[in-house]
Motif scaffolding. Structure first.
Motif, PDB file in Angstrom:
ATOM      1  N   ASP A   1     -57.005   2.781  53.740  1.00  0.00           N
ATOM      2  CA  ASP A   1     -56.458   4.033  54.254  1.00  0.00           C
ATOM      3  C   ASP A   1     -55.558   4.723  53.228  1.00  0.00           C
ATOM      4  O   ASP A   1     -55.053   5.813  53.478  1.00  0.00           O
ATOM      5  N   LYS A   2     -55.359   4.105  52.075  1.00  0.00           N
ATOM      6  CA  LYS A   2     -54.600   4.716  50.983  1.00  0.00           C
ATOM      7  C   LYS A   2     -55.522   5.118  49.834  1.00  0.00           C
ATOM      8  O   LYS A   2     -55.066   5.606  48.809  1.00  0.00           O
ATOM      9  N   VAL A   3     -56.826   4.891  49.992  1.00  0.00           N
ATOM     10  CA  VAL A   3     -57.804   5.212  48.957  1.00  0.00           C
ATOM     11  C   VAL A   3     -58.619   6.410  49.424  1.00  0.00           C
ATOM     12  O   VAL A   3     -59.060   6.457  50.569  1.00  0.00           O
ATOM     13  N   MET A   4     -58.828   7.377  48.514  1.00  0.00           N
ATOM     14  CA  MET A   4     -59.519   8.599  48.922  1.00  0.00           C
ATOM     15  C   MET A   4     -60.462   9.097  47.839  1.00  0.00           C
ATOM     16  O   MET A   4     -60.329   8.742  46.667  1.00  0.00           O
ATOM     17  N   SER A   5     -61.372   9.915  48.288  1.00  0.00           N
ATOM     18  CA  SER A   5     -62.273  10.642  47.412  1.00  0.00           C
ATOM     19  C   SER A   5     -61.861  12.110  47.496  1.00  0.00           C
ATOM     20  O   SER A   5     -61.615  12.620  48.585  1.00  0.00           O
ATOM     21  N   ILE A   6     -61.795  12.771  46.357  1.00  0.00           N
ATOM     22  CA  ILE A   6     -61.431  14.185  46.326  1.00  0.00           C
ATOM     23  C   ILE A   6     -62.645  14.953  45.839  1.00  0.00           C
ATOM     24  O   ILE A   6     -63.170  14.688  44.756  1.00  0.00           O
ATOM     25  N   SER A   7     -63.086  15.892  46.647  1.00  0.00           N
ATOM     26  CA  SER A   7     -64.267  16.684  46.323  1.00  0.00           C
ATOM     27  C   SER A   7     -64.093  17.371  44.972  1.00  0.00           C
ATOM     28  O   SER A   7     -63.059  17.966  44.689  1.00  0.00           O
TER      29      SER A   7
ATOM     30  N   LEU B   1     -59.703   5.509  38.025  1.00  0.00           N
ATOM     31  CA  LEU B   1     -60.484   5.434  36.792  1.00  0.00           C
ATOM     32  C   LEU B   1     -59.598   5.376  35.556  1.00  0.00           C
ATOM     33  O   LEU B   1     -59.782   4.533  34.690  1.00  0.00           O
ATOM     34  N   ASP B   2     -58.623   6.304  35.477  1.00  0.00           N
ATOM     35  CA  ASP B   2     -57.820   6.377  34.261  1.00  0.00           C
ATOM     36  C   ASP B   2     -56.313   6.315  34.490  1.00  0.00           C
ATOM     37  O   ASP B   2     -55.543   6.402  33.546  1.00  0.00           O
ATOM     38  N   GLY B   3     -55.869   6.195  35.746  1.00  0.00           N
ATOM     39  CA  GLY B   3     -54.450   6.056  36.033  1.00  0.00           C
ATOM     40  C   GLY B   3     -53.663   7.353  36.025  1.00  0.00           C
ATOM     41  O   GLY B   3     -52.447   7.333  36.205  1.00  0.00           O
ATOM     42  N   ARG B   4     -54.327   8.477  35.807  1.00  0.00           N
ATOM     43  CA  ARG B   4     -53.618   9.762  35.809  1.00  0.00           C
ATOM     44  C   ARG B   4     -53.168  10.129  37.207  1.00  0.00           C
ATOM     45  O   ARG B   4     -53.871   9.910  38.179  1.00  0.00           O
ATOM     46  N   LYS B   5     -51.985  10.727  37.258  1.00  0.00           N
ATOM     47  CA  LYS B   5     -51.481  11.215  38.544  1.00  0.00           C
ATOM     48  C   LYS B   5     -51.876  12.672  38.702  1.00  0.00           C
ATOM     49  O   LYS B   5     -51.956  13.418  37.727  1.00  0.00           O
ATOM     50  N   LEU B   6     -52.109  13.053  39.945  1.00  0.00           N
ATOM     51  CA  LEU B   6     -52.612  14.380  40.245  1.00  0.00           C
ATOM     52  C   LEU B   6     -51.968  14.860  41.532  1.00  0.00           C
ATOM     53  O   LEU B   6     -51.836  14.097  42.485  1.00  0.00           O
ATOM     54  N   THR B   7     -51.537  16.112  41.529  1.00  0.00           N
ATOM     55  CA  THR B   7     -50.991  16.698  42.749  1.00  0.00           C
ATOM     56  C   THR B   7     -52.143  17.337  43.507  1.00  0.00           C
ATOM     57  O   THR B   7     -52.881  18.150  42.959  1.00  0.00           O
TER      58      THR B   7
ATOM     59  N   ALA C   1     -47.689   9.363  47.067  1.00  0.00           N
ATOM     60  CA  ALA C   1     -46.536   9.966  47.750  1.00  0.00           C
ATOM     61  C   ALA C   1     -46.956  11.278  48.393  1.00  0.00           C
ATOM     62  O   ALA C   1     -47.889  11.930  47.938  1.00  0.00           O
ATOM     63  N   GLN C   2     -46.233  11.643  49.449  1.00  0.00           N
ATOM     64  CA  GLN C   2     -46.479  12.919  50.096  1.00  0.00           C
ATOM     65  C   GLN C   2     -45.476  13.942  49.571  1.00  0.00           C
ATOM     66  O   GLN C   2     -44.330  13.601  49.267  1.00  0.00           O
ATOM     67  N   THR C   3     -45.936  15.190  49.471  1.00  0.00           N
ATOM     68  CA  THR C   3     -45.064  16.287  49.072  1.00  0.00           C
ATOM     69  C   THR C   3     -45.115  17.343  50.171  1.00  0.00           C
ATOM     70  O   THR C   3     -45.866  17.209  51.126  1.00  0.00           O
ATOM     71  N   ARG C   4     -44.331  18.402  49.992  1.00  0.00           N
ATOM     72  CA  ARG C   4     -44.326  19.452  51.007  1.00  0.00           C
ATOM     73  C   ARG C   4     -45.687  20.117  51.149  1.00  0.00           C
ATOM     74  O   ARG C   4     -46.124  20.414  52.247  1.00  0.00           O
ATOM     75  N   GLY C   5     -46.357  20.362  50.036  1.00  0.00           N
ATOM     76  CA  GLY C   5     -47.625  21.086  50.072  1.00  0.00           C
ATOM     77  C   GLY C   5     -48.852  20.214  49.973  1.00  0.00           C
ATOM     78  O   GLY C   5     -49.963  20.710  49.842  1.00  0.00           O
TER      79      GLY C   5
END
Length: 139
Positions: free
Chosen positions: A4-10, A32-38, A20-24
């Motif tokens: 439930d913490k793993v996702m696919s992003i279209s 795959l590469d450890g990069r963080k993405l908002t 982490a959750q943010t306001r938006g």
């Protein structure tokens, strides 16, 4: 790490872990590469725990399909997701013989195999039901 913490992003390759959750939206880290993405609310996001595979009788949660692949492969990696369509469909019918061939496409099978191999390579191999669901079943 739970499914439930793993996702696919279209539109983005691979899988992402919710950090982490943010306001938006939220912050996700690529497996795959450890990069963080908002990720904002405009992105089409699917949690792996919410995905199910069509069979002729019911929908089977993706975690159960992953568990069947794990049992077939004795905890190791599955075939390469770049195999031919025929090989992927043959492999998937061994794992889940009752899958609905009209509603589960070769591209879906390719993603499932790719995701499974990625999770196994990252050391994730617990595809059991979430504890919350098993507690509800006992009552």
């Amino acid at each position: 790490m739970k499914l439930d913490k793993v996702m696919s992003i279209s539109g983005k390759p691979g899988l992402y872990e919710l950090k982490a959750q943010t306001r938006g939206g939220f912050v996700a880290e690529s497996m795959l590469d450890g990069r963080k993405l908002t990720v904002n609310l405009r992105h089409n996001v699917s949690l792996l725990s919410e995905i199910a595979i069509y069979t002729y009788t019911e929908e089977i949660p993706l975690r159960e399909v992953f568990q069947k692949i794990k049992e077939k492969e004795n905890g190791g990696e599955a075939i390469n997701h770049k195999e031919s369509k025929a090989k992927l469909e043959e492999y998937f019918s061994e794992v889940l013989p009752e899958y609905d061939e009209d509603r589960v496409y070769a591209s879906d099978i390719k993603k499932i195999v790719q995701w499974y191999n990625l999770l196994i390579s990252k050391g994730y191999d617990d595809f059991s039901a979430p504890e919350k669901e098993s507690a509800d079943e006992e009552e």
